[in-house]
Write an enzyme that holds these catalytic residues in place. Sequence first.
Site, PDB file in Angstrom:
ATOM      1  N   GLY A 239      29.647  47.213   1.160  1.00 30.38           N
ATOM      2  CA  GLY A 239      29.487  45.755   1.150  1.00 30.38           C
ATOM      3  C   GLY A 239      29.644  45.055  -0.180  1.00 30.38           C
ATOM      4  N   GLU A 274      28.398  53.669   0.766  1.00 33.92           N
ATOM      5  CA  GLU A 274      29.670  53.697   1.517  1.00 33.92           C
ATOM      6  C   GLU A 274      30.597  52.588   1.021  1.00 33.92           C
ATOM      7  OE1 GLU A 274      28.391  52.981   5.535  1.00 33.92           O
ATOM      8  OE2 GLU A 274      27.488  54.941   5.782  1.00 33.92           O
ATOM      9  N   PRO A 275      31.002  52.623  -0.235  1.00 34.63           N
ATOM     10  CA  PRO A 275      31.841  51.538  -0.743  1.00 34.63           C
ATOM     11  C   PRO A 275      33.275  51.658  -0.240  1.00 34.63           C
ATOM     12  CG  PRO A 275      31.607  53.226  -2.418  1.00 34.63           C
ATOM     13  CD  PRO A 275      30.768  53.677  -1.240  1.00 34.63           C
ATOM     14  N   ARG A 277      35.726  48.275  -0.231  1.00 36.95           N
ATOM     15  CA  ARG A 277      36.453  47.234  -0.936  1.00 36.95           C
ATOM     16  C   ARG A 277      36.357  47.351  -2.461  1.00 36.95           C
ATOM     17  NH1 ARG A 277      37.320  42.264   1.370  1.00 36.95           N
ATOM     18  NH2 ARG A 277      35.536  42.653   2.723  1.00 36.95           N
ATOM     19  N   ARG A 313      44.123  38.933   5.782  1.00 31.48           N
ATOM     20  CA  ARG A 313      42.852  38.395   5.270  1.00 31.48           C
ATOM     21  C   ARG A 313      42.840  36.870   5.087  1.00 31.48           C
ATOM     22  NH1 ARG A 313      39.927  39.249   1.582  1.00 31.48           N
ATOM     23  NH2 ARG A 313      38.084  39.554   2.827  1.00 31.48           N
ATOM     24  N   TYR A 317      40.085  35.410   7.526  1.00 29.48           N
ATOM     25  CA  TYR A 317      38.799  35.103   6.872  1.00 29.48           C
ATOM     26  C   TYR A 317      38.908  33.924   5.906  1.00 29.48           C
ATOM     27  CZ  TYR A 317      38.323  40.046   8.159  1.00 29.48           C
ATOM     28  OH  TYR A 317      38.330  41.239   8.825  1.00 29.48           O
ATOM     29  N   CYS A 343      55.278  33.426  13.404  1.00 26.98           N
ATOM     30  CA  CYS A 343      55.198  32.172  14.161  1.00 26.98           C
ATOM     31  C   CYS A 343      53.759  31.796  14.477  1.00 26.98           C
ATOM     32  CB  CYS A 343      55.999  32.310  15.444  1.00 26.98           C
ATOM     33  SG  CYS A 343      57.693  32.704  15.072  1.00 26.98           S
ATOM     34  N   TYR A 372      41.614  46.572   3.074  1.00 26.66           N
ATOM     35  CA  TYR A 372      41.808  45.779   4.280  1.00 26.66           C
ATOM     36  C   TYR A 372      43.150  45.046   4.246  1.00 26.66           C
ATOM     37  CZ  TYR A 372      36.909  46.987   4.394  1.00 26.66           C
ATOM     38  OH  TYR A 372      35.734  47.701   4.359  1.00 26.66           O
TER      39      TYR A 372
HETATM   40  N1  LLP Z   1      30.147  51.157   5.979  1.00 25.26           N
HETATM   41  C1  LLP Z   1      30.247  50.570   7.188  1.00 25.26           C
HETATM   42  C2  LLP Z   1      29.419  51.089   8.287  1.00 25.26           C
HETATM   43  C3  LLP Z   1      31.120  49.493   7.389  1.00 25.26           C
HETATM   44  O1  LLP Z   1      31.206  48.919   8.591  1.00 25.26           O
HETATM   45  C4  LLP Z   1      31.895  49.032   6.308  1.00 25.26           C
HETATM   46  C5  LLP Z   1      32.813  47.896   6.487  1.00 25.26           C
HETATM   47  C6  LLP Z   1      31.776  49.687   5.058  1.00 25.26           C
HETATM   48  C7  LLP Z   1      30.882  50.739   4.933  1.00 25.26           C
HETATM   49  C8  LLP Z   1      32.587  49.292   3.850  1.00 25.26           C
HETATM   50  O2  LLP Z   1      32.312  48.010   3.440  1.00 25.26           O
HETATM   51  P1  LLP Z   1      32.941  47.449   2.077  1.00 25.26           P
HETATM   52  O3  LLP Z   1      32.311  48.202   0.929  1.00 25.26           O
HETATM   53  O4  LLP Z   1      34.389  47.667   2.133  1.00 25.26           O
HETATM   54  O5  LLP Z   1      32.571  46.006   2.094  1.00 25.26           O
HETATM   55  N2  LLP Z   1      38.189  43.543   7.349  1.00 25.26           N
HETATM   56  C9  LLP Z   1      37.206  42.880   6.523  1.00 25.26           C
HETATM   57  C10 LLP Z   1      36.116  43.816   6.080  1.00 25.26           C
HETATM   58  C11 LLP Z   1      35.355  44.430   7.244  1.00 25.26           C
HETATM   59  C12 LLP Z   1      34.390  45.468   6.783  1.00 25.26           C
HETATM   60  C13 LLP Z   1      33.792  46.204   7.939  1.00 25.26           C
HETATM   61  N3  LLP Z   1      32.882  47.251   7.587  1.00 25.26           N
HETATM   62  C14 LLP Z   1      37.887  42.203   5.343  1.00 25.26           C
HETATM   63  O6  LLP Z   1      39.102  42.257   5.228  1.00 25.26           O
HETATM   64  O7  LLP Z   1      37.204  41.569   4.549  1.00 25.26           O
END
Ligand code: LLP
Length: 409
Positions: A239, A274-275, A277, A313, A317, A343, A372
């Site tokens: 996150g 769980e990084p 992004r 994205r 978003y 389109c 993503y």
């Molecule tokens: N762990 C779990 C259980 C998750 O569902 C996610 C992301 C992560 C870890 C990794 O999160 P991060 O560190 O990448 O924020 N498609 C969207 C992002 C959706 C993320 C869903 N879950 C975007 O393009 O912003």
Amino acid sequence: MHYFHYLDNRLFCEKIPLSEIAAEFGTPLYVYSKRTILRHLDRMESAFKDVSHLICYALKANSNLEILKIVEAQGCGADVVSGGELFLALKAGIEPKKIVFAGVGKTDKEIRYALESDILMLNVESEPELRLIETIAKQLNRVAPISFRINPGIDPVSHPHLATSLKSTKFGLEEKEAQRLYHQASSSKYLEVVGIHMHLGSQIITLSPFYQGAKKLVAIYNELMSSGIELRYIDLGGGLGVPLGESDDVPTPDEYVSHLIPLFENIHATIIAEPGRCIMGNAGILLTRILYLKSTSSKNFLIVDAGMNDFVRPAFYSAKHQAWPVETPTGEEGRFDVVGPVCEASDYLAKDVPLTSPSAGDYLAVMTAGAYGYSMASNYNSRLRPAEVLVDRDNVTLIRKRETPEDLF
Ligand code: LLP
């Protein structure tokens, strides 16, 4: 911090001008910087150095096999949400005992695959899922290692589509329900309760939601300990956001970890992160070529060869990604909306971008597209998904071929 930078008015990825990469591999093209990936993995790893920890890279951000091999070589594990992601993580050589499996809708086939692969734990999100895991474990005569994903009911302060810890979302279990299931599961012959999990959402740029969430996990952990249920893992999910604009102020991995660490003082569990992004976001760009300039009475458009099918994205978003010119000519500055060929009115990559004298044939780099980006690309409008290349100093390697028309059927 990333390794895309200008030198003599040319944009480089590490030691290679992006114009050369575009000429060799064509566009649209995803370009990743290996040094940036390594740097981010290293930053995350060293932020956690004072506690027992495991970094489980979230494959959904970018699951290219060559990227996963880099993650594996750095000793990281994986967070997967499908049989496909589990397959890729194992294929990249990631140790099964470093893999966690999340998701509200695991199928029986996926659960069986996870148990047969002997992964670290399944993060359970509902009671029927728990029952199915127990049934399959019994059939396989195995003990399923599980943890429960808690929905702490916290606003992570992000785009509504990226907020997974609000009470109104489908994710995780309410605290009371989780406590009840912990007690039930701990008496099962086929289940072993090993951890507790949360994932608040994505592109979170303030630390307080992480702190509030982790505090709740630790409180539940302590209550369970005092009733004789010992957990080995506290999984904080992912996150952590990345800066999209030049002036965005986003916490570093060090700031993120040092904010949370006091909570773990008397805890003997291993902390899992769980990084996704923050490892891959700024490590990749989408390279695109300007096809046409088009001006109306209200706007100047640059129509480019990448669209929302390649990078969704902005459309999905309203994400504000920057578009940088690959070469910076001198001339008059104008403001342009960078739009694709798809389109749909929502098909844009960046809006109101300041550029000097752009012309057809010039290349642009859509920044922060490493996470993503490709993983959410589609064949909408029967467009072919782009190629991907990995730059390592002055080497560039094709890590996924551009699709061909035959891939469409
Ligand atoms: N762990 C779990 C259980 C998750 O569902 C996610 C992301 C992560 C870890 C990794 O999160 P991060 O560190 O990448 O924020 N498609 C969207 C992002 C959706 C993320 C869903 N879950 C975007 O393009 O912003």
